[in-house]
Design an enzyme around this catalytic site. Structure first.
Site, PDB file in Angstrom:
ATOM      1  N   GLY A  66     -13.594   9.299  -2.094  1.00  0.00           N
ATOM      2  CA  GLY A  66     -13.806   9.060  -1.016  1.00  0.00           C
ATOM      3  C   GLY A  66     -13.702   7.339  -0.807  1.00  0.00           C
ATOM      4  CB  SER A  93     -20.981   8.687  -5.209  1.00  0.00           C
ATOM      5  OG  SER A  93     -22.384   8.517  -5.541  1.00  0.00           O
ATOM      6  CB  VAL A 101      -9.334  -5.445  -3.522  1.00  0.00           C
ATOM      7  CG1 VAL A 101     -10.284  -5.982  -3.554  1.00  0.00           C
ATOM      8  CG2 VAL A 101      -9.708  -4.593  -5.215  1.00  0.00           C
ATOM      9  CE  LYS A 132       3.984  -6.493   0.978  1.00  0.00           C
ATOM     10  NZ  LYS A 132       3.209  -6.645   0.132  1.00  0.00           N
ATOM     11  N   PRO A 152      11.869  -9.229   0.085  1.00  0.00           N
ATOM     12  CG  PRO A 152      14.459  -9.347  -0.049  1.00  0.00           C
ATOM     13  CD  PRO A 152      13.549  -9.668  -1.063  1.00  0.00           C
ATOM     14  CG  LEU A 387      -8.118   2.882  -8.691  1.00  0.00           C
ATOM     15  CD1 LEU A 387      -9.328   1.892  -8.279  1.00  0.00           C
ATOM     16  CD2 LEU A 387      -7.082   1.993  -8.679  1.00  0.00           C
ATOM     17  CB  THR A 398       3.576  -0.885  -6.294  1.00  0.00           C
ATOM     18  OG1 THR A 398       2.668  -0.944  -7.907  1.00  0.00           O
ATOM     19  CG2 THR A 398       4.929  -1.463  -6.086  1.00  0.00           C
TER      20      THR A 398
END
Ligand SMILES: Cc1cc2nc3c(=O)[nH]c(=O)nc-3n(C[C@H](O)[C@H](O)[C@H](O)COP(=O)(O)OP(=O)(O)OC[C@H]3O[C@@H](n4cnc5c(N)ncnc54)[C@H](O)[C@@H]3O)c2cc1C
Length: 567
Positions: A66, A93, A101, A132, A152, A387, A398
């Site tokens: 999650g 969990s 992060v 951004k 940019p 990940l 990215t």
């Protein structure tokens, strides 16, 4: 990389770091039409949905994890399949936290929210988000005039200045003393410098393809809430094992709470743990450590007040780089470094010194990172996202884009109902190509550095572990023929557009040394910087102060003039 003909530019350490090649090859005409890059950001809740799709090939999907990956994937799958009767359950969990992060994005995140029909005015304040315009790279090169540059995000207005930028850069590679630093050619760079938002009023219909900064924990909570509203089921439980069927696919997962949960399809969003894709299915993993050395990070918040920047700043430190990300409530800061070159305590001290926090008792968070990817992101009946599928260090922010593209591409495949081995292979090739293309771009930040202060930077510049494609791209640059055509046609530099490749190579000052430059001839010096400055200054005046814009986030704009960019 094969050295170019003629007298070489200065080469360090006897190794083939990028500045090699000939000093004065014959200038070539750049055909800017071949540099076309198309961005179509006009996502809406119907984009990419197939109203004639057959029955979904799966009935039950279980997502393990999650974090941002789990909730983004849940929402992307829900958008196409919940109404068609597919049950989507997310397991998280209670004992393992999210990484917490990951606070910067590419412009593609805008497409994610647009495709869900979620307005900026709703999610941005909830996540303390800011706009951004791109990323400043500070201290990556020591070449005079190139110590700092901006990467940019694209703007429709860049159509007016990209040709000039590419022309000047190619002329400078060929030895003409023309202005070729990227910052003066892009409106996003000017907006970031002036702390303006990339959001013009309706009366100035030139859109900028901006990204965001956001609080990672708040974003996770926001996505969680949205997913539940859209019918995703949630269960707090700790997965202890995956149970395999006779054919080797995952039949079910067992939980510490004593349940066995079956599904047709499992999505592994368990983070670096890779519970299903690696631990259960033993999918091979390819490490990127031979050319991306960083494997750890330390993070620290600092207060924000006054003007709010509209850029990420990435500052090169002794053994890596520090990020500075502005949110409405604080700055997120961190130092990404290589544990082969410095200890965790040294890294924390260096970050504290960089932030002026040596005496402060604000607690730092230390993280380990695993850089690389699995070979098969879709393996049997398991899809890995986030990940769990792999990670390229966060220099260009990215990771959320990988999540979004992996999940959205998977939906395309599911919509076609083709779960064959050939479909698996096509899917995995696509995702792997995305990883490899991004890796090449990130590696270029390190390979082109000319810092001499530490072994870390010298080792990066001297590293010869480059993909064949990257070697070709560097050789093409050094040949003086320009890289716009092969990058524009995506034969080289895949995954990044022409302006990004020109921004990094020119921004790092990959040009002949000052003493080797000649006075530009008429054709080389055709563009007048004063006219470009004036154009950018007049355009940027239409964009509001960033803090003010965040106080009045306007609803999303639509209209044909905003949908397509051509360069
Ligand atoms: C230093 C650093 C900086 C980064 N900066 C950026 C950035 O600027 N931009 C960007 O796009 N990305 C960035 N990232 C990457 C980004 O943080 C991640 O891609 C993103 O947060 C997604 O993480 P995740 O959901 O895959 O994993 P996690 O956040 O780690 O979530 C894993 C989930 O799995 C669950 N889980 C684990 N084990 C079990 C179990 N046994 N049973 C049930 N559930 C389990 C956990 O409870 C958790 O919910 C950065 C990463 C690092 C390390």
């Amino acid at each position: 990389m094969p050295p170019g003909p003629g007298a070489g530019w200065r080469v360090r350490h006897g190794a083939s770091n990028v500045p090699q090649g000939n000093s004065h090859p014959r200038p070539e005409q750049t055909d800017v039409m071949t540099t076309a890059t198309l961005f179509n950001h006009s996502y809406d809740p119907t984009t990419g949905r197939n109203p004639n799709a057959g029955p979904p090939p799966v009935r039950r999907i279980v997502i393990v994890g999650g974090g941002t990956a789990g909730w983004m994937t849940a929402l992307i799958l829900a958008r196409s399949f919940i109404e068609r009767g597919v049950e989507i359950t997310l397991l998280e969990s209670p004992a393992v936290g999210i990484i917490g992060v990951g606070e910067g994005s590419t412009p593609w995140l805008r497409g994610f929210f647009d495709s869900l029909g979620v307005e900026e005015s709703e999610w941005m304040p909830a996540c303390h988000a800011t706009y951004k315009c791109g990323i400043t790279f500070d201290g990556w090169s020591t070449k005079p005039g190139f110590e700092r540059y901006f990467h940019p995000f694209a703007s429709m207005l860049d159509n007016l200045t990209l040709k000039q930028f590419v022309h000047n850069v190619d002329a400078r590679v060929n030895g003409a003393d023309v202005h070729a630093h990227p910052d003066r050619f892009f409106i996003s760079a000017r907006l970031a410098e002036r702390r303006r938002a990339p959001k013009a009023p309706e009366s100035f219909p030139f859109d900028i393809w901006h990204g965001y900064h956001f609080d990672a924990v708040l974003l996770g909570q926001f996505l969680h809430k949205k997913a539940l509203e859209r019918g995703v089921r949630y269960q707090s439980c700790h997965v202890t094992q995956a149970n395999l069927a006779a054919d080797g696919s995952i039949a079910s997962v067992s939980t510490g709470e004593g349940e066995t949960i079956a599904a047709d399809l499992f999505v592994d969003c368990s983070g670096f743990a890779g519970l299903l894709i690696e631990k259960a299915l033993h999918t091979p993993y390819v490490s990127f450590s031979n050319n991306l050395f960083n494997d750890a990070a330390v993070a620290l918040p600092t207060p924000i007040d006054g003007a709010i920047p509209s850029e990420t700043v990435s500052t090169a430190l002794r053994h890596g780089w520090a990020w500075k990300i502005p949110l409405t409530s604080r700055y997120g800061n961190g130092y990404v470094y290589s544990s082969s070159f410095c200890t965790r305590d040294e890294a924390e001290t260096e970050l504290r010194r960089h932030l002026g926090l040596l005496e402060s008792d604000v607690e730092a968070r230390h993280l380990k990172m695993r850089i690389g990817r699995v070979t098969r992101h879709w393996n049997r009946n398991c899809l890995a996202v986030g990940l769990a599928q792999g990670f390229i260090e966060p220099l260009e922010a990215t990771a959320l884009l990988f999540i979004q593209q992996t999940a959205a591409t998977f939906v395309e495949f599911l919509e076609k109902g083709d779960l064959s081995e050939a479909a698996h292979q096509r899917f995995n090739e696509r995702v792997n190509a995305h990883f490899e293309g991004t890796r090449d771009y990130i590696v270029t930040h390190y390979k082109t550095n000319n810092r001499e202060d530490t072994e870390y930077w010298r080792a990066n510049a001297a590293n010869l572990n480059l993909s064949d494609e990257l070697k070709q791209l560097y050789a093409q640059w050094m040949s003086g023929k320009g890289i716009a055509a092969p990058v524009g046609q995506q034969q080289l530099g895949k995954g990044y557009p022409v302006f990004s490749w020109y921004a990094i190579m020119a921004g790092m000052g990959i040009f002949p040394a000052r003493g080797q430059l000649h006075r530009p001839n008429e054709r080389e010096g055709i563009y007048k910087m004063a006219e470009i400055d004036d154009l950018i200054e007049r355009s940027s005046a239409n964009y509001p102060d960033h803090r003010a814009a965040l106080g009045h986030i306007a609803p999303r704009r639509t209209g044909p003039s905003l949908q397509v960019y051509f360069f």
